[in-house]
Design an enzyme around this catalytic site. Sequence first.
Site, PDB file in Angstrom:
ATOM      1  N   HIS A 105       0.866  -1.084  -0.024  1.00 22.09           N
ATOM      2  CA  HIS A 105      -0.045   0.129  -0.071  1.00 22.09           C
ATOM      3  C   HIS A 105       0.775   1.262   0.070  1.00 22.09           C
ATOM      4  O   HIS A 105       1.935   1.168   0.513  1.00 22.09           O
ATOM      5  CB  HIS A 105      -0.994  -0.215   1.358  1.00 22.09           C
ATOM      6  CG  HIS A 105      -0.318  -0.049   2.774  1.00 22.09           C
ATOM      7  ND1 HIS A 105       0.283  -1.259   3.066  1.00 22.09           N
ATOM      8  CD2 HIS A 105      -0.211   1.082   3.344  1.00 22.09           C
ATOM      9  CE1 HIS A 105       0.696  -0.843   4.275  1.00 22.09           C
ATOM     10  NE2 HIS A 105       0.634   0.229   4.456  1.00 22.09           N
ATOM     11  N   HIS A 107       0.790   5.346   1.047  1.00 16.88           N
ATOM     12  CA  HIS A 107       0.191   6.660   1.738  1.00 16.88           C
ATOM     13  C   HIS A 107       0.475   7.708   0.713  1.00 16.88           C
ATOM     14  O   HIS A 107       1.591   8.212   0.535  1.00 16.88           O
ATOM     15  CB  HIS A 107       0.992   6.699   3.158  1.00 16.88           C
ATOM     16  CG  HIS A 107       0.922   5.585   4.102  1.00 16.88           C
ATOM     17  ND1 HIS A 107       0.036   5.488   5.138  1.00 16.88           N
ATOM     18  CD2 HIS A 107       1.601   4.167   4.177  1.00 16.88           C
ATOM     19  CE1 HIS A 107       0.223   4.579   5.905  1.00 16.88           C
ATOM     20  NE2 HIS A 107       1.172   3.657   5.207  1.00 16.88           N
TER      21      HIS A 107
END
Length: 145
Positions: A105, A107
């Site tokens: 992932h 950010h």
Amino acid sequence: MESPPYDDSNIFAKILRGEIPCLKVFEDDHVLAFMDVMPQADGHVLVVPKTPSRNLLDADPAALSALAPRVQKIARAVKAALGAEGLTILQYNEPAGGQTVFHLHVHIVPRWSHVELRKHSGEMAKPETLVPIRDKIVAALAEAK
């Protein structure tokens, strides 16, 4: 040192399967982007590829190729929607690198010179504070089409 195998019980895998709700910002065949519930700054968004991988180190190169332009598109929308002066884009790998959720992932954290980042742990933001911010980002994405 060998990394453990991908664990499909991680929170992002559960979000991708619809088992846990999220405040969606963007979704297509390759990624899901949603508001971070423990934001370091107002407008903190997570971009999660739909292809399972623990992190960048074991990701399929095709998934990475799909991820990068989507991170860029969402980052531009976050910056525009919130009038941010800049952005911090983070991607952690393995525990020693700061990774706490073992699904790749990215950010996207909007930044302003006069605003300190909050800690990324502990207290969850209330949905009523996240929804209006999410709506601004979604509107900026719609304008960018």
